[in-house]
Design a protein around this motif. Structure first.
Motif, mmCIF file in Angstrom:
data_model
loop_
_atom_site.group_PDB
_atom_site.id
_atom_site.type_symbol
_atom_site.label_atom_id
_atom_site.label_comp_id
_atom_site.label_asym_id
_atom_site.label_seq_id
_atom_site.Cartn_x
_atom_site.Cartn_y
_atom_site.Cartn_z
ATOM 1 N N LEU A 280 12.344 2.111 6.227
ATOM 2 C CA LEU A 280 11.071 2.660 6.680
ATOM 3 C C LEU A 280 9.971 2.576 5.626
ATOM 4 C CD1 LEU A 280 12.191 5.886 8.602
ATOM 5 C CD2 LEU A 280 11.610 3.653 9.533
ATOM 6 N N ALA A 281 10.305 2.882 4.377
ATOM 7 C CA ALA A 281 9.272 2.970 3.340
ATOM 8 C C ALA A 281 8.458 1.686 3.195
ATOM 9 C CB ALA A 281 9.905 3.367 2.003
ATOM 10 N N PRO A 282 9.081 0.488 3.157
ATOM 11 C CA PRO A 282 8.252 -0.720 3.059
ATOM 12 C C PRO A 282 7.341 -0.933 4.259
ATOM 13 C CG PRO A 282 10.518 -1.186 2.416
ATOM 14 C CD PRO A 282 10.511 0.179 3.018
ATOM 15 N N HIS A 283 7.805 -0.594 5.466
ATOM 16 C CA HIS A 283 6.953 -0.735 6.649
ATOM 17 C C HIS A 283 5.774 0.231 6.577
ATOM 18 C CE1 HIS A 283 9.156 -3.625 9.090
ATOM 19 N NE2 HIS A 283 10.273 -3.048 8.690
ATOM 20 N N MET A 284 6.032 1.454 6.141
ATOM 21 C CA MET A 284 4.941 2.422 6.000
ATOM 22 C C MET A 284 3.937 1.946 4.952
ATOM 23 S SD MET A 284 7.310 5.862 6.160
ATOM 24 C CE MET A 284 5.979 7.055 6.151
ATOM 25 N N ALA A 285 4.434 1.332 3.879
ATOM 26 C CA ALA A 285 3.536 0.807 2.846
ATOM 27 C C ALA A 285 2.699 -0.346 3.383
ATOM 28 C CB ALA A 285 4.348 0.361 1.635
ATOM 29 N N ARG A 286 3.310 -1.213 4.183
ATOM 30 C CA ARG A 286 2.550 -2.346 4.741
ATOM 31 C C ARG A 286 1.466 -1.863 5.691
ATOM 32 N NH1 ARG A 286 7.844 -4.488 5.214
ATOM 33 N NH2 ARG A 286 8.241 -6.124 3.667
ATOM 34 N N LEU A 287 1.774 -0.864 6.497
ATOM 35 C CA LEU A 287 0.796 -0.353 7.456
ATOM 36 C C LEU A 287 -0.344 0.385 6.768
ATOM 37 C CD1 LEU A 287 3.182 0.976 10.268
ATOM 38 C CD2 LEU A 287 1.670 -1.011 10.396
ATOM 39 N N ALA A 288 -0.041 1.134 5.707
ATOM 40 C CA ALA A 288 -1.057 1.989 5.077
ATOM 41 C C ALA A 288 -1.783 1.304 3.928
ATOM 42 C CB ALA A 288 -0.401 3.276 4.574
ATOM 43 N N ILE A 289 -1.060 0.535 3.114
ATOM 44 C CA ILE A 289 -1.641 0.027 1.871
ATOM 45 C C ILE A 289 -1.894 -1.471 1.929
ATOM 46 C CG2 ILE A 289 -1.233 -0.239 -0.620
ATOM 47 C CD1 ILE A 289 0.395 2.326 -0.503
ATOM 48 N N ARG A 290 -0.968 -2.226 2.457
ATOM 49 C CA ARG A 290 -1.055 -3.687 2.505
ATOM 50 C C ARG A 290 -1.148 -4.245 1.090
ATOM 51 N NH1 ARG A 290 -5.430 -3.913 7.523
ATOM 52 N NH2 ARG A 290 -4.185 -2.623 8.951
ATOM 53 N N GLY A 291 -1.844 -5.370 0.923
ATOM 54 C CA GLY A 291 -1.978 -5.922 -0.417
ATOM 55 C C GLY A 291 -0.816 -6.822 -0.783
ATOM 56 N N ASN A 292 -0.709 -7.151 -2.072
ATOM 57 C CA ASN A 292 0.303 -8.077 -2.568
ATOM 58 C C ASN A 292 1.613 -7.346 -2.857
ATOM 59 O OD1 ASN A 292 -0.320 -6.626 -4.837
ATOM 60 N ND2 ASN A 292 -1.409 -8.286 -5.856
ATOM 61 N N GLN A 293 2.541 -8.057 -3.511
ATOM 62 C CA GLN A 293 3.858 -7.489 -3.778
ATOM 63 C C GLN A 293 3.786 -6.264 -4.693
ATOM 64 O OE1 GLN A 293 7.293 -8.328 -2.923
ATOM 65 N NE2 GLN A 293 6.127 -9.161 -1.216
ATOM 66 N N THR A 294 2.868 -6.291 -5.644
ATOM 67 C CA THR A 294 2.738 -5.127 -6.529
ATOM 68 C C THR A 294 2.349 -3.886 -5.749
ATOM 69 O OG1 THR A 294 2.104 -6.544 -8.386
ATOM 70 C CG2 THR A 294 1.547 -4.216 -8.549
ATOM 71 N N ALA A 295 1.364 -4.030 -4.854
ATOM 72 C CA ALA A 295 0.941 -2.898 -4.024
ATOM 73 C C ALA A 295 2.058 -2.475 -3.074
ATOM 74 C CB ALA A 295 -0.313 -3.274 -3.237
ATOM 75 N N LEU A 296 2.770 -3.461 -2.524
ATOM 76 C CA LEU A 296 3.863 -3.139 -1.600
ATOM 77 C C LEU A 296 4.974 -2.376 -2.310
ATOM 78 C CD1 LEU A 296 5.328 -3.412 1.111
ATOM 79 C CD2 LEU A 296 6.167 -5.646 0.335
ATOM 80 N N LEU A 297 5.341 -2.820 -3.511
ATOM 81 C CA LEU A 297 6.392 -2.135 -4.260
ATOM 82 C C LEU A 297 5.976 -0.717 -4.621
ATOM 83 C CD1 LEU A 297 7.496 -5.028 -6.646
ATOM 84 C CD2 LEU A 297 8.865 -4.032 -4.813
ATOM 85 N N THR A 298 4.740 -0.564 -5.081
ATOM 86 C CA THR A 298 4.252 0.771 -5.448
ATOM 87 C C THR A 298 4.232 1.699 -4.247
ATOM 88 O OG1 THR A 298 2.855 -0.235 -7.161
ATOM 89 C CG2 THR A 298 2.366 2.034 -6.538
ATOM 90 N N GLY A 299 3.672 1.202 -3.144
ATOM 91 C CA GLY A 299 3.616 2.024 -1.935
ATOM 92 C C GLY A 299 4.987 2.354 -1.394
ATOM 93 N N SER A 300 5.909 1.399 -1.432
ATOM 94 C CA SER A 300 7.263 1.639 -0.942
ATOM 95 C C SER A 300 7.971 2.699 -1.777
ATOM 96 C CB SER A 300 8.068 0.338 -0.960
ATOM 97 O OG SER A 300 7.485 -0.631 -0.120
ATOM 98 N N ALA A 301 7.799 2.633 -3.101
ATOM 99 C CA ALA A 301 8.421 3.638 -3.973
ATOM 100 C C ALA A 301 7.867 5.025 -3.683
ATOM 101 C CB ALA A 301 8.183 3.266 -5.433
#
Length: 349
Positions: A280-301
Motif C-alpha cells: 500500500l505505501a508505494p501506491h499511496m506515495a505515487r498518488l500523493a507525491i509522485r516524482g522520481n524514485q527518490t521522492a517515491l522512496l521517501t514517500g513510501s517510507a
C-alpha cells in the motif's frame, strides 16, 4: 552551492554532489514527516495505564527528573514501541517501492521472494524449540532465514530475470508456509500461543535492545536504495536505453534486490509479519507525491511508518487493556484500501 530551475525541478549542486529536487515533492514529504512526528507524540501518552503528555515532555527534555510511574511507562514501553513501529513501517515501505520498481509490477510485495515466510519460520523455530532464548536473538535468526531464502531463490532461478525469480520466490514461500504450519500444529500449545501472537505482527516485545538492530538495517537498506535511485529512474526507460546511458543493469538489479531482502527480513524478525504495508505505501506515495524514485522512496517510507504506527496505536487503545497485534489491524484496514487503490489504478495495472 548553486540552485538552478529546470522544468519545475531545482538542480542542487554542492561540489561534486548534484541532485534534481522537485519543490512540490519536497514540501509534501516534509508535511508527511511532520505528520508522522505528530502521530508519534500523540500516541506516546495513550494506553491503558496513566501517562500524560506532561510525562512525555519530561522524559524527552528533562530525563533526570523523569522518575515517576508514568515516566517509566513512556520511557521503557511506549517510546521503544513507537520507534520500532516507525522503523518497521519505513523498512516495509522502502522495500515495497524497490520491489515494485525492480519487477515493474504494481502488485509486487516485499514477501514476493519468500523472505517473510523464511524469516517467520526461523523465528518461530527459535520460539518453539528454544523457548528460553532471549527475544534479542530473534532479529538475527530471522535475518539469517530471510537472507537464506533470497540466496536460494537466486541459486534456483540462476538469474534475476523478473518472471523466473518471482515464480521461484512464490513457490518457495508456499514451501516455507507449509513448514511453518507443520511446526505450529505439532508444537506445545503454550509455545504456539506465543508464536501466533508474534506471527500476527505484534510490537509487544519492543525494547531498547532491538531498536539499534532495526535502525542499522534500516540505514543500510535505505542508503543502498537512495544511492541507486538515479540509476533506477534511468532503468525504467528500458534495458536498451539504460545500457546506452551507462547504467550497469546487473549490478543495479543485485543492489536493489539485496536491499529489500535485508529490510524485509529485519522487519519481520523484529516485529513479525505485517501485511499490506509494502504493497500500500508505494501506491499511496505515487498518488500523493509522485516524482522520481527518490521522492517515491521517501514517500513510501513515510507512509509505511504512518500506517504501522497508526495500526499499533489503534490496536493498543481500541480494546484496552487487551491489545490487538498491529498486523491484524493492518489486515482489517488494508483490504478495503487495497481494493480502492486497485479501482483507482485499474487502467494502469
Amino acid at each position: 552551492m548553486t540552485i538552478a530551475v529546470e522544468n519545475g525541478y531545482r538542480r542542487l549542486s554542492v561540489g561534486p554532489f548534484r541532485r534534481r529536487i522537485h519543490l512540490r515533492s519536497v514540501i509534501l514529504c516534509g508535511l508527511l514527516g511532520l505528520l508522522v512526528v505528530a502521530m508519534a507524540l500523540a500516541a506516546a501518552p495513550l494506553g491503558s495505564h496513566e501517562a500524560g503528555f506532561a510525562d512525555l515532555v519530561t522524559v524527552i527534555f528533562d530525563p533526570v527528573h523523569a522518575t515517576g510511574d508514568g515516566h517509566a511507562i513512556i520511557r521503557e514501553f511506549r517510546l521503544p514501541r513507537i520507534m520500532l513501529a516507525v522503523l518497521a513501517g519505513a523498512m516495509l515501505g522502502l522495500s515495497g517501492a524497490a520491489m515494485q520498481s525492480l519487477t515493474r509490477n504494481g502488485l509486487a510485495d516485499p514477501g514476493l521472494l519468500g523472505v517473510k515466510e523464511a524469516a517467520s519460520l526461523a523465528v518461530i523455530g527459535l520460539i518453539v524449540f528454544f523457548p528460553t532464548a532471549s527475544p534479542v536473538l530473534r532479529p538475527f535468526v530471522g535475518m539469517a532465514g530471510g537472507l537464506f531464502s533470497a540466496l536460494l531463490v537466486v541459486f534456483i532461478a540462476q538469474d534475476l530475470s523478473r518472471m523466473r525469480f518471482v515464480l521461484v520466490g512464490v513457490g518457495l514461500s508456499w514451501l516455507m508456509a507449509a513448514a511453518l504450519s507443520i511446526i505450529l500444529t505439532t508444537a506445545d500449545i503454550r509455545d504456539v500461543q506465543t508464536a501466533m501472537v508474534w506471527l500476527a505482527g505484534s510490537l509487544n516485545t519492543a525494547s531498547w535492545d532491538i531498536i539499534p538492530i532495526a535502525l542499522v538495517c534500516a540505514i543500510i537498506g535505505a542508503a543502498i536504495l537512495f544511492l541507486t535511485a538515479g540509476a533506477a529512474d534511468v532503468a525504467l526507460l528500458g534495458d536498451q536505453a539504460a545500457t546506452g546511458l551507462g547504467v550497469r543493469l546487473r549490478h543495479l538489479s543485485i543492489l536493489r534486490f539485496v536491499a529489500p531482502v535485508l529490510l524485509t527480513a529485519a522487519c519481520v524478525a523484529c516485529v513479525g509479519s505485517l501485511g499490506f504495508v509494502g504493497l500500500l505505501a508505494p501506491h499511496m506515495a505515487r498518488l500523493a507525491i509522485r516524482g522520481n524514485q527518490t521522492a517515491l522512496l521517501t514517500g513510501s517510507a513515510l507512509f509505511g511508518a504512518a500506517l504501522v504506527l497508526a495500526a499499533d496505536t489503534i490496536g493498543r487503545i481500541a480494546f484496552a487493556p487487551l491489545q490487538l497485534p498491529a498486523g491484524i489491524v493492518l489486515s482489517i484496514v488494508g483490504v478495503p484500501v487495497l481494493l480502492l487503490l486497485l479501482r483507482k489504478r485499474r487502467n494502469l495495472l
